[in-house]
Design an enzyme around this catalytic site. Structure first.
Site, PDB file in Angstrom:
ATOM      1  N   VAL A  61      31.103  40.635  37.602  1.00 27.06           N
ATOM      2  CA  VAL A  61      32.524  40.348  37.336  1.00 27.06           C
ATOM      3  C   VAL A  61      33.073  39.206  38.186  1.00 27.06           C
ATOM      4  O   VAL A  61      34.200  38.764  37.955  1.00 27.06           O
ATOM      5  CB  VAL A  61      33.412  41.604  37.553  1.00 27.06           C
ATOM      6  CG1 VAL A  61      33.068  42.682  36.558  1.00 27.06           C
ATOM      7  CG2 VAL A  61      33.301  42.117  38.990  1.00 27.06           C
ATOM      8  N   TYR A  62      32.319  38.745  39.164  1.00 25.62           N
ATOM      9  CA  TYR A  62      32.813  37.642  39.984  1.00 25.62           C
ATOM     10  C   TYR A  62      32.823  36.362  39.131  1.00 25.62           C
ATOM     11  O   TYR A  62      31.774  35.805  38.799  1.00 25.62           O
ATOM     12  CB  TYR A  62      31.937  37.430  41.216  1.00 25.62           C
ATOM     13  CG  TYR A  62      31.966  38.552  42.237  1.00 25.62           C
ATOM     14  CD1 TYR A  62      32.848  39.619  42.114  1.00 25.62           C
ATOM     15  CD2 TYR A  62      31.109  38.545  43.326  1.00 25.62           C
ATOM     16  CE1 TYR A  62      32.866  40.645  43.045  1.00 25.62           C
ATOM     17  CE2 TYR A  62      31.121  39.567  44.267  1.00 25.62           C
ATOM     18  CZ  TYR A  62      32.002  40.621  44.114  1.00 25.62           C
ATOM     19  OH  TYR A  62      32.006  41.636  45.043  1.00 25.62           O
ATOM     20  N   SER A  63      34.034  35.949  38.771  1.00 22.62           N
ATOM     21  CA  SER A  63      34.228  34.744  37.951  1.00 22.62           C
ATOM     22  C   SER A  63      33.420  34.800  36.654  1.00 22.62           C
ATOM     23  O   SER A  63      32.813  33.818  36.226  1.00 22.62           O
ATOM     24  CB  SER A  63      33.876  33.487  38.755  1.00 22.62           C
ATOM     25  OG  SER A  63      34.708  33.377  39.887  1.00 22.62           O
ATOM     26  N   ASN A  64      33.406  36.001  36.048  1.00 19.49           N
ATOM     27  CA  ASN A  64      32.746  36.183  34.747  1.00 19.49           C
ATOM     28  C   ASN A  64      31.284  35.737  34.757  1.00 19.49           C
ATOM     29  O   ASN A  64      30.801  35.105  33.810  1.00 19.49           O
ATOM     30  CB  ASN A  64      33.506  35.431  33.649  1.00 19.49           C
ATOM     31  CG  ASN A  64      34.909  35.969  33.449  1.00 19.49           C
ATOM     32  OD1 ASN A  64      35.108  37.184  33.428  1.00 19.49           O
ATOM     33  ND2 ASN A  64      35.881  35.086  33.328  1.00 19.49           N
TER      34      ASN A  64
END
Length: 345
Positions: A61-64
């Site tokens: 989920v970190y920056s998609n």
């Protein structure tokens, strides 16, 4: 660099690890953390490896997914020199199977992470949150399959409650499946809730803590102190609402103590705060972040020296809060303490 076993496993991890949440930063939260590109990421990885920091932490989920992609590119050609930690379970889309820890989602998430990281295995794979909609048996049998397939080396959790971890461990033990050995937790001098349930569980069951946000969501960077407004340009203006609330007087009391110890040790406030964490029971590694080379080098100076017992006592006294029931009786020096003595070592 000091290396410690990750919980009860045989894996050695550095006492400081690097959080790649700033890599490829985008969106309201991760964009505020930083937007390190591939070239700068390679430079930060160089500095880490020179200092013995071999563990790099990220998440889907970190920056998609951009964080994983940038990290994969930054370590290209030196995969054997590093350990990769990543996470999945939080929503990555609006579809019915774009969140959670079902067999379908976990297999798809691991395959996607391997592709983004450009590797054939993940050293430490953690569930980013407990999925109450999926049977624990389904989750753990899937993770065990992925371990046996060689795609995952070790498994762990993040943001789980004590009962959720204990139920999972009991299921693993019942069926002989791979056990969680890591617990990635929020822990800082202004957020010591980890000590009430999760630390005793980690000590008893062999889970090593990987500490995230060790500077209290940027509140212990030395930029905040009594009587001074939040400085312009601080990422707290954008990220304060994402982190747990902190009562103002409690924050200032902790900062006052940190400043006092920093003067005694000729170190900075964040270096003292990080060093305190490295000396806490069950902590395997403290995850540090950095948006640039200067910030990284400063954080790396948090180790190689030791706080005295008197300095630790000052920080403990300033940061301790009354634990909720049923934990608070064990903090008192009476019969309860004999039954459940404080954790040390």
């Amino acid at each position: 660099m000091d290396y410690r076993n990750l919980g009860k496993s045989g894996l050695k991890v550095p006492v400081l690890s690097f959080g790649a949440g700033t890599f490829g930063g985008s969106g309201p939260l991760f964009g505020a953390w930083g937007n390190t590109d591939i070239n700068e990421a390679r430079r930060l990885v160089d500095i880490c490896l020179d200092a013995g920091v071999t563990l790099f932490d990220t998440a889907d989920v970190y920056s998609n997914g951009a964080s994983e992609e940038v990290l994969g590119a930054a370590i290209k050609g030196r995969r054997d020199a590093v350990l990769i930690s990543t996470k999945a379970s939080l929503p990555t889309g609006d579809g019915p199977n774009d969140w959670g820890s079902s067999r379908h989602r976990l297999i798809r998430s691991v395959e996607a992470a391997l592709k983004r990281l450009d590797t054939d295995h993940i050293d430490i794979f953690q569930l980013h949150a407990f999925d109450a909609s999926t049977p624990v048996e389904e989750v753990l049998s899937t993770l065990d399959d992925l371990v046996r397939a060689g795609k995952l080396r070790y498994i762990g959790v993040s943001n789980f409650s004590g009962w959720q971890i204990m139920k999972s461990l009991a299921v693993s033990d019942t069926y002989g499946w791979s056990r969680y050995v890591a617990n990635q937790v929020y822990y800082s001098l202004i957020g010591r809730d980890y000590e009430w349930d999760l630390m005793p569980l980690g000590k008893d069951q062999g889970l090593g803590a990987l500490v995230w946000s060790p500077l209290g969501w940027g509140r212990l960077t030395g930029k905040i102190s009594r009587g001074k407004p939040l400085p312009e340009g601080s990422r707290l203006h954008e990220t304060a609402d994402f982190g747990p609330p902190v009562e103002e007087e409690h924050l200032y009391r902790v900062v006052d103590a940190l400043q006092h110890v920093a003067e005694q040790t000729d170190k900075t406030v964040p270096q003292v705060a990080l060093n305190w964490l490295t000396q806490r029971p069950t902590v395997s590694s403290v995850i540090i972040g950095a948006r640039n080379e200067q910030q990284l080098r400063q954080n790396l100076e948090a180790i190689g020296w030791t706080l005295t017992s008197e300095q630790i006592a000052i920080l403990d006294a300033a940061s301790t809060v009354t634990a909720p029931y049923p934990h608070f009786p064990y903090r008192r020096q009476d019969g309860f303490a004999r039954l459940d003595p404080p954790i040390t070592g």
